[in-house]
Design a protein around this motif. Sequence first.
Motif, PDB file in Angstrom:
ATOM      1  N   GLU A   1      -0.008  30.032   8.216  1.00 50.04           N
ATOM      2  CA  GLU A   1       1.303  29.624   8.711  1.00 50.04           C
ATOM      3  C   GLU A   1       2.352  29.743   7.612  1.00 50.04           C
ATOM      4  O   GLU A   1       3.487  30.157   7.862  1.00 50.04           O
TER       5      GLU A   1
ATOM      6  N   LYS B   1       5.791  32.135   7.685  1.00 47.95           N
ATOM      7  CA  LYS B   1       7.155  31.653   7.458  1.00 47.95           C
ATOM      8  C   LYS B   1       7.774  32.307   6.227  1.00 47.95           C
ATOM      9  O   LYS B   1       8.953  32.682   6.226  1.00 47.95           O
TER      10      LYS B   1
ATOM     11  N   GLN C   1       8.663  35.933   6.954  1.00 46.88           N
ATOM     12  CA  GLN C   1       9.868  36.049   7.763  1.00 46.88           C
ATOM     13  C   GLN C   1      11.112  35.773   6.917  1.00 46.88           C
ATOM     14  O   GLN C   1      12.094  36.520   6.979  1.00 46.88           O
TER      15      GLN C   1
END
Length: 407
Positions: free
Chosen positions: A245, A249, A252
């Motif tokens: 995760e 993030k 991105q």
Amino acid sequence: MQWELKHTNPIDKLGSGSNPLNKLTNVSAKDSLKLQNVEGNSMSLSPGELMLEKAASLPSLMAQPNFHSDDSLDSKTLQNQGSPGNNPVLDLPKILVVDDHAASRMTAVALLAMEGYEVIEADSGAMAVDLVKEKQPDLILLDVMMPGMDGFEVCQILKQNEHTRLIPVIFITALNDRRSRIRGIEVGADDFLTKPFDRLELIARVKSLVRQKHLNEDLDHAEQVLFSVAMAIESRDPNTGDHCERLQKLGQAFGEYLNLTRNQIKDLMWGGYLHDIGKVGIPDAVLLKKGKLTAEEWEIMRQHVVIGEKICQPLRSMRGVIPIIRHHHERWDGSGYPDGLKGEEIPYLAQVFQIIDIYDALTSERPYKRSFTSEEALTVMLEETDLGWRNPQLMQQFAEFIKTQTK
């Protein structure tokens, strides 16, 4: 009877906005993979790469909710009267016809039923949305002008939700209704039909779009298998936390900082989940070994990037991720693996991904180390850059990016 939602996209968070159907999403818990301690191995990994080899990721998968059907809502076709022991309805494509005018609706229902489709009816937009959740039709024939929730709003809701976005929508419009057609394109309509229906045109368009939907679902299912394999590999280690995760993030955010395209950012995020999928082909005796690896064992370990590439290669949707999988252990000076690429020979996204992956490994706590501060991690990575292992310009951009994140 229970109908299962067939398409789930684990990474479709890129463009997910707020919409009324998002509450159906059920995010599963994360697990992770245990890797061996490779400190001190004869291949002389850098401190950053040592952390990277130990770090693992786990894709978060979307649970597939089940919906229960109310058979009384179906318009049954003659094929429902199949031989005992068979239930042809289970194999028939389901078409949802939405029109507030009963006469128009019944015309479409009759034509589709004659062709052997299972037909579901709705006389309002709100009812259509509920039936889509419940029945998961293969195609929607949608009237534009309806009181209350019109066809545009229905289509927009369905196309914004990852669980229903693949369902083709054919808008029913008035002849030469240019404004409705343009608005329909804007909200995601797949095709248009005019009243009164031409039987051959209706059947041809329905058949083509149902076939395309099934192809898209097959692609989604194949992708989902890959993420499931990655989860199976990495679920053996509870120590890496939310590494996957965090990579998603971070990928991105850094991708947006670098002004990458939407597809490039998506590839970075998918790379976070799949970069080590090739470890499924590494024997546990090597993968889970405690202590340093021998030279022979390290050669086996290095094959995980090649194996990962072969696993993902058949899917065209993975074309942008494959360079990340194969090349995220290359070094700027050519001393990396598997191909010893040098400088700009290394695919750009692989360079970007390697940096964020090493940074996350350094700044995360592990049983064998404390978590480094951002400053400490950047110091290690800049030292490795001075040794010739990283792209100097990209590393400088990353250092500046991290400073903006920690202010």
